[in-house]
Design a protein around this motif. Structure first.
Motif, short mmCIF file in Angstrom:
data_model
loop_
_atom_site.label_atom_id
_atom_site.label_comp_id
_atom_site.label_asym_id
_atom_site.label_seq_id
_atom_site.Cartn_x
_atom_site.Cartn_y
_atom_site.Cartn_z
N GLU A 44 -46.31 79.36 -51.36
CA GLU A 44 -45.41 78.29 -51.82
C GLU A 44 -46.05 77.50 -52.96
N GLN A 45 -47.34 77.19 -52.80
CA GLN A 45 -48.06 76.42 -53.83
C GLN A 45 -48.19 77.23 -55.11
N TRP A 46 -48.43 78.53 -54.94
CA TRP A 46 -48.57 79.43 -56.08
C TRP A 46 -47.29 79.44 -56.91
N LEU A 47 -46.14 79.52 -56.22
CA LEU A 47 -44.86 79.52 -56.93
C LEU A 47 -44.61 78.16 -57.58
N ARG A 48 -44.73 77.10 -56.78
CA ARG A 48 -44.32 75.76 -57.22
C ARG A 48 -45.23 75.20 -58.32
N ASP A 49 -46.54 75.40 -58.15
CA ASP A 49 -47.48 74.74 -59.06
C ASP A 49 -47.89 75.60 -60.25
N ARG A 50 -47.84 76.91 -60.12
CA ARG A 50 -48.37 77.74 -61.18
C ARG A 50 -47.31 78.63 -61.83
N ILE A 51 -46.63 79.45 -61.01
CA ILE A 51 -45.75 80.45 -61.60
C ILE A 51 -44.49 79.83 -62.20
N TRP A 52 -43.79 78.99 -61.42
CA TRP A 52 -42.55 78.45 -61.95
C TRP A 52 -42.77 77.60 -63.21
N PRO A 53 -43.81 76.73 -63.26
CA PRO A 53 -44.04 76.01 -64.53
C PRO A 53 -44.38 76.95 -65.70
N ALA A 54 -45.16 77.98 -65.44
CA ALA A 54 -45.50 78.92 -66.52
C ALA A 54 -44.26 79.67 -67.00
N GLU A 55 -43.40 80.02 -66.05
CA GLU A 55 -42.16 80.71 -66.44
C GLU A 55 -41.29 79.79 -67.29
N ALA A 56 -41.19 78.52 -66.88
CA ALA A 56 -40.35 77.59 -67.63
C ALA A 56 -40.86 77.42 -69.06
N ARG A 57 -42.13 77.55 -69.23
CA ARG A 57 -42.73 77.30 -70.54
C ARG A 57 -42.72 78.55 -71.45
N PHE A 58 -42.97 79.72 -70.87
CA PHE A 58 -43.24 80.88 -71.71
C PHE A 58 -42.19 81.99 -71.69
N VAL A 59 -41.43 82.08 -70.60
CA VAL A 59 -40.61 83.29 -70.47
C VAL A 59 -39.38 83.23 -71.38
N ASP A 60 -39.28 84.23 -72.22
CA ASP A 60 -38.10 84.43 -73.06
C ASP A 60 -37.90 85.94 -73.20
N ALA A 61 -36.97 86.35 -74.04
CA ALA A 61 -36.69 87.78 -74.15
C ALA A 61 -37.91 88.56 -74.64
N ALA A 62 -38.67 87.98 -75.56
CA ALA A 62 -39.85 88.67 -76.07
C ALA A 62 -40.91 88.84 -74.98
N PHE A 63 -41.05 87.81 -74.14
CA PHE A 63 -41.98 87.88 -73.02
C PHE A 63 -41.59 89.03 -72.09
N THR A 64 -40.30 89.09 -71.76
CA THR A 64 -39.84 90.15 -70.84
C THR A 64 -40.02 91.53 -71.47
N THR A 65 -39.73 91.65 -72.75
CA THR A 65 -39.93 92.94 -73.42
C THR A 65 -41.40 93.37 -73.36
N ASP A 66 -42.28 92.47 -73.77
CA ASP A 66 -43.70 92.83 -73.83
C ASP A 66 -44.28 93.07 -72.44
N ARG A 110 -51.72 86.10 -73.55
CA ARG A 110 -52.81 85.46 -72.80
C ARG A 110 -53.43 84.31 -73.60
N THR A 111 -53.61 84.53 -74.90
CA THR A 111 -54.18 83.48 -75.74
C THR A 111 -53.27 82.26 -75.77
N ARG A 112 -51.96 82.51 -75.89
CA ARG A 112 -51.01 81.38 -75.90
C ARG A 112 -51.08 80.61 -74.59
N MET A 113 -51.12 81.34 -73.48
CA MET A 113 -51.14 80.66 -72.16
C MET A 113 -52.44 79.91 -71.96
N ALA A 114 -53.55 80.47 -72.42
CA ALA A 114 -54.84 79.82 -72.24
C ALA A 114 -54.91 78.54 -73.05
N ALA A 115 -54.20 78.51 -74.17
CA ALA A 115 -54.26 77.35 -75.06
C ALA A 115 -53.33 76.22 -74.60
N SER A 116 -52.48 76.51 -73.63
CA SER A 116 -51.47 75.51 -73.24
C SER A 116 -52.05 74.48 -72.27
#
Ligand SMILES: [Zn+2]
Length: 436
Positions: free
Chosen positions: A85-107, A430-436
């Motif tokens: 639950e913590q993994w989803l709430r604190d890490r994955i869902w915020p990262a998805e809200a910030r980074f996921v778009d069509a290009a992310f899904t393609t790559d 990965r570089t983009r995520m690390a810089a955020s």
């Protein structure tokens, strides 16, 4: 591309019928298996076909990864060792809200498909945002896929609400209706992230359109307890009352499965996807494989997303399923290797409802096949090739993969994916995520 040929190998494991053929071959015509040659010799009419001999290899059906979130390969290893639950709430869902778009899904999907082909998977089920990007990537690559478009009640980068998820998903299905290797399913994320009226609407649409429903279900004890508190019964029972427990249901995880739950699934004809590594890694629990199979429930194996596994190697997953089933039962003869390989091939095809088309090397089925090179110190000598497939790291020795007879992995080289380019794009994410 060439989709008619005659291939021979030291061993052929057709899955159905069972057993191992020695020095045997497969004749492929127009993408389908025309004949299994038990003696490895072409008939006169087959002599003109291109020939390929794979000494030291075992030829078997391509594996079916029955549950995953392909694009999440880009989150692999980003947030390990945290409760679910913590993994989803604190890490994955915020990262998805910030980074996921069509290009992310393609790559991310291309990276996942590269990994899956390298480790023997030729068909996968996917559930992620921007499913149109995943569908386009799969179509371009040539893999077979079930695209379960996500439905969730919260706002995402892909859709505002549940109604828009369904609208976009059905439009996607229409847009790809001429693509024979793709199938589409409703992907309500879980009972706790979709409203009950929408679940009931999905039940109606699923019946009208003959579309499967792919849903995370009974993944944790907390989910079941919350469900009982919210609607007065276990989530599976709530789905049953809503008309969703039938042959179109693909219930993912089911780590919390009482005897009554197993009976409900069996009575409805529903299928279950077992994701053992993800479930053990997140300490969610363990799906009772033995009890489900004893009641005749269709079961396939899935890796789940690479953010929760972290590998998409279905051979590894199948080996884990075998070990955990035996630990669960306290019995060394549960799930023999041949049955484990059947789960990873025909079992997955049954879950997805495409076992008449793939899952075994039988005449008339699509030539979705792989070849594993066992001529290596880690796999040699070969007393029983099926045992080697399950009990040694076979996923690292896959050298060939075909889908509908098209050679997608040729001697370890991907033919339809630009591997250096996709690795470079993943590194940029990965570089983009690390810089955020
Ligand atoms: Zn999942």
């Amino acid at each position: 591309m060439q989709d008619s040929f005659f291939v021979t190998a030291s061993w052929v494991v057709p899955v159905r019928p069972g057993g191992v053929l020695h020095d045997a071959g497969i004749c492929v015509r127009a993408g389908r298996i025309a004949r299994v040659a038990g003696d490895g010799l072409p008939l006169p009419g087959e002599a003109s076909l291109p020939r390929l001999h794979l000494d030291g290899h075992v030829l078997l059906p391509g594996l079916v990864n029955a549950h995953g979130h392909a694009a999440m390969t880009l989150f692999r290893g980003m947030a390990d060792d945290i409760p679910l639950e913590q993994w989803l709430r604190d890490r994955i869902w915020p990262a998805e809200a910030r980074f996921v778009d069509a290009a992310f899904t393609t790559d991310g999907t291309q990276l996942a498909m590269a990994e899956m082909l390298h480790s023997g998977t030729t068909c996968f089920s996917d559930m992620y945002f921007f499913p149109e990007a995943a569908a386009a990537a799969a179509a371009a690559c040539g893999m077979r896929a079930q695209i379960a478009f996500p439905v969730a009640r919260f706002v995402t980068r892909w859709a505002r609400d549940e109604a828009e998820c369904i609208h976009k998903g059905l439009a996607l299905r229409d847009a790809f209706r001429d693509q024979p290797r793709l199938r589409f399913a409703f992907g309500p994320h879980a009972p706790y992230t979709v409203t009950r009226p929408t679940l009931e609407r999905i039940a109606t649409l699923s019946g009208e359109l003959a579309m499967p429903v792919h849903i995370h279900l009974h993944e944790t004890a907390g989910e079941v307890a919350d469900g009982i508190a919210e609607y007065g019964c276990r989530p599976l029972e709530m789905l049953r009352r809503g008309g969703l427990v039938n042959e179109d249901l693909q219930a993912v995880h089911m780590t919390q499965a009482s005897d009554a739950d197993v009976a409900t699934l069996a009575a409805g004809g529903a299928a279950v996807v077992h994701c053992p590594v993800s479930n053990v890694r997140t300490a969610a629990g363990y799906c009772p494989l033995g009890r489900l199979r004893a009641q005749g429930v269709r079961v396939g194996i899935g890796t789940d997303g690479a953010a929760a596994n972290n590998s998409l190697d279905l051979f590894r997953e199948t080996g884990a399923a075998l070990l955990l089933a035996r630990r669960d039962a306290g019995s060394a003869d549960l799930l023999p290797a041949a049955e484990a390989i059947e789960l990873a091939t025909l079992g997955g095809a049954r879950v997805l409802g495409i076992d008449a088309e793939i899952g075994s090397l039988e005449p008339g089925k699509w030539a979705d096949m792989i070849a594993v090179d066992l001529a290596h110190p880690a796999h040699w000598p070969v007393h029983d090739p099926v045992s080697q497939l399950v009990h040694t790291a076979a996923g690292s020795r896959v050298r060939h993969a075909w889908v509908a007879g098209v050679h997608l992995l040729d001697g370890g080289r991907l033919t339809t994916l630009d591997e250096p380019a996709l690795l470079a794009r993943a590194a940029q994410w990965r570089t983009r995520m690390a810089a955020s």
